[in-house]
Design an enzyme around this catalytic site. Structure first.
Site, PDB file in Angstrom:
ATOM      1  N   ALA A 236      73.228 -10.272 -39.879  1.00  0.00           N
ATOM      2  CA  ALA A 236      73.363  -9.392 -41.041  1.00  0.00           C
ATOM      3  C   ALA A 236      74.816  -9.295 -41.458  1.00  0.00           C
ATOM      4  O   ALA A 236      75.464  -8.277 -41.242  1.00  0.00           O
ATOM      5  CB  ALA A 236      72.805  -8.004 -40.710  1.00  0.00           C
ATOM      6  N   CYS A 237      75.362 -10.349 -42.008  1.00  0.00           N
ATOM      7  CA  CYS A 237      76.771 -10.396 -42.400  1.00  0.00           C
ATOM      8  C   CYS A 237      76.968  -9.933 -43.840  1.00  0.00           C
ATOM      9  O   CYS A 237      76.028  -9.877 -44.622  1.00  0.00           O
ATOM     10  CB  CYS A 237      77.300 -11.823 -42.261  1.00  0.00           C
ATOM     11  SG  CYS A 237      77.001 -12.578 -40.661  1.00  0.00           S
ATOM     12  N   THR A 238      78.217  -9.636 -44.165  1.00  0.00           N
ATOM     13  CA  THR A 238      78.586  -9.250 -45.529  1.00  0.00           C
ATOM     14  C   THR A 238      79.899  -9.930 -45.887  1.00  0.00           C
ATOM     15  O   THR A 238      80.807 -10.008 -45.062  1.00  0.00           O
ATOM     16  CB  THR A 238      78.761  -7.724 -45.644  1.00  0.00           C
ATOM     17  OG1 THR A 238      77.591  -7.067 -45.162  1.00  0.00           O
ATOM     18  CG2 THR A 238      79.016  -7.317 -47.089  1.00  0.00           C
TER      19      THR A 238
END
Length: 359
Positions: A26-28
């Site tokens: 769950a990267c941003t």
């Protein structure tokens, strides 16, 4: 006000449903567009397990092979780069000497095309590195990919019985951005300076629809607070444009780190019912103007940086170098760590097996 709340609840419910339960990364990624060409790209790396990241220096003149079968791309690196590895078998994040940044993030909806004898192919482990080796700007990348689309071939995540499903974000020293995805086996490119934020699911076209919705609400009224992809997108989009755009370089770095920390997941947090929520293991930030590549591990007390202007990237005298970050990136560095890199042999990128290639 009740109507607004109801609309928000509806949007969040739809977003939650649209995110497949199997996702565990769950990267941003955000791009800051400051005044006076002060451009910065920041990202989080969120993953349930240690991905064995180290930092590497690659000079110009390295011979590469796409290791994806008979029609694999072959090239010699035109530009030097500093990258963060994944499992020391792939490039997952990095910047080249011209200021082009490449970030890989998880996208469960990714579906890559079948290998064929017509399109040039490369393993997904080299996807980001190919961009850093060959292009100086986002515009150059988009022009090349629109003319001849790449065939990206995926493989299992090391230690897991599932394919890596990723999409690629690109940004450069001018502030230009592009998102490259493979949806239903087709290459899809979103290219605009306005595309400052990318997270995970859903596909980027739907992320843009969420962006339009939240811009209508306004971040000073309400922002979603969970760790889900849709919520992180909304917060990052608001904050990266709410922080001061005219300020000093060091204060801009502090502001952008504040944004990506705001969308980070606390270390050790996991969820059996929502496996897409995973701990933030590290964060990077590129100051394009000053050629600085910042790194922050969740397990160390200090931010440190690599100064690309101090690195010899030349083909003749440049060396492959490694900064050993240790297990779970627990080695401690502080300040300018450029001189802490040591000469080493390059890691081998992971290619497709003979079984996967059909022979």
């Amino acid at each position: 006000m009740q109507l607004v709340k109801k609309s928000i609840v509806t949007l969040l419910t739809v977003a939650a449903i649209s995110i497949p339960a199997m996702v565990s990364q769950a990267c941003t990624r955000v791009v800051y567009l400051g005044d006076n060409e002060q451009i910065m790209t920041g990202r989080t790396m969120d993953w349930k397990y240690d991905i064995g990241t180290n930092l590497w220096v690659f000079p110009r003149g390295m011979d590469r092979n796409g290791i994806a079968g008979p029609n694999s791309l072959k090239w010699t690196s035109k530009y030097g780069s500093v990258i963060a590895s994944g499992y020391d078998i792939s490039t997952t994040d990095g910047v080249n000497e011209k200021g082009l940044v490449a970030n890989l993030l998880w996208l469960a909806e990714s579906e890559y095309p079948q290998l064929n004898s017509k399109q040039p192919a490369l393993s997904i482990s080299l996807w980001a590195q190919y961009m850093l080796d060959n292009y100086a700007t986002v515009e150059e990348v988009v022009t090349a990919l629109e003319k001849i689309p790449l065939l990206v071939a995926t493989d299992n995540v090391p230690g897991q019985a599932r394919l890596a499903t990723l999409h690629l974000s690109l940004s450069d020293a001018s502030g230009d951005s592009a998102i490259v995805e493979y949806i239903n086996g087709k290459q899809v490119i979103h290219h605009s300076r306005k595309y400052q934020v990318m997270t995970n699911s859903p596909a980027y076209e739907k992320q843009l629809a969420m962006q339009e919705y939240w811009q209508g609400i306004g971040g000073t009224v309400m922002l979603p607070g969970t760790n889900r992809s849709a919520d992180r997108f909304a917060r990052a989009q608001f904050y990266v444009n709410a922080i001061p755009q005219e300020t000093t370089a060091n204060k801009a770095v502090a502001s952008v780190f504040g944004v990506i920390r705001n969308v980070s997941v606390p270390y050790g947090l996991t969820s059996e019912t929502s496996p897409e929520i995973s701990s933030t293991r590290w964060r990077t930030l590129v100051d394009h103007k000053r050629q600085l590549y910042f790194f922050e591990s969740a397990l160390t007390p200090n931010i440190f940086w690599t100064d690309l202007a101090k690195i010899d990237f030349s083909k003749e005298t440049g060396k492959v170098k490694k900064l050993d970050l240790g297990e779970e990136q627990s080695h401690i560095y502080s300040g300018d760590a450029t001189n802490s890199y040591v000469d080493t042999i390059p890691f081998e990128f992971l290619g497709l097996s003979a079984k996967q290639l059909g022979y």
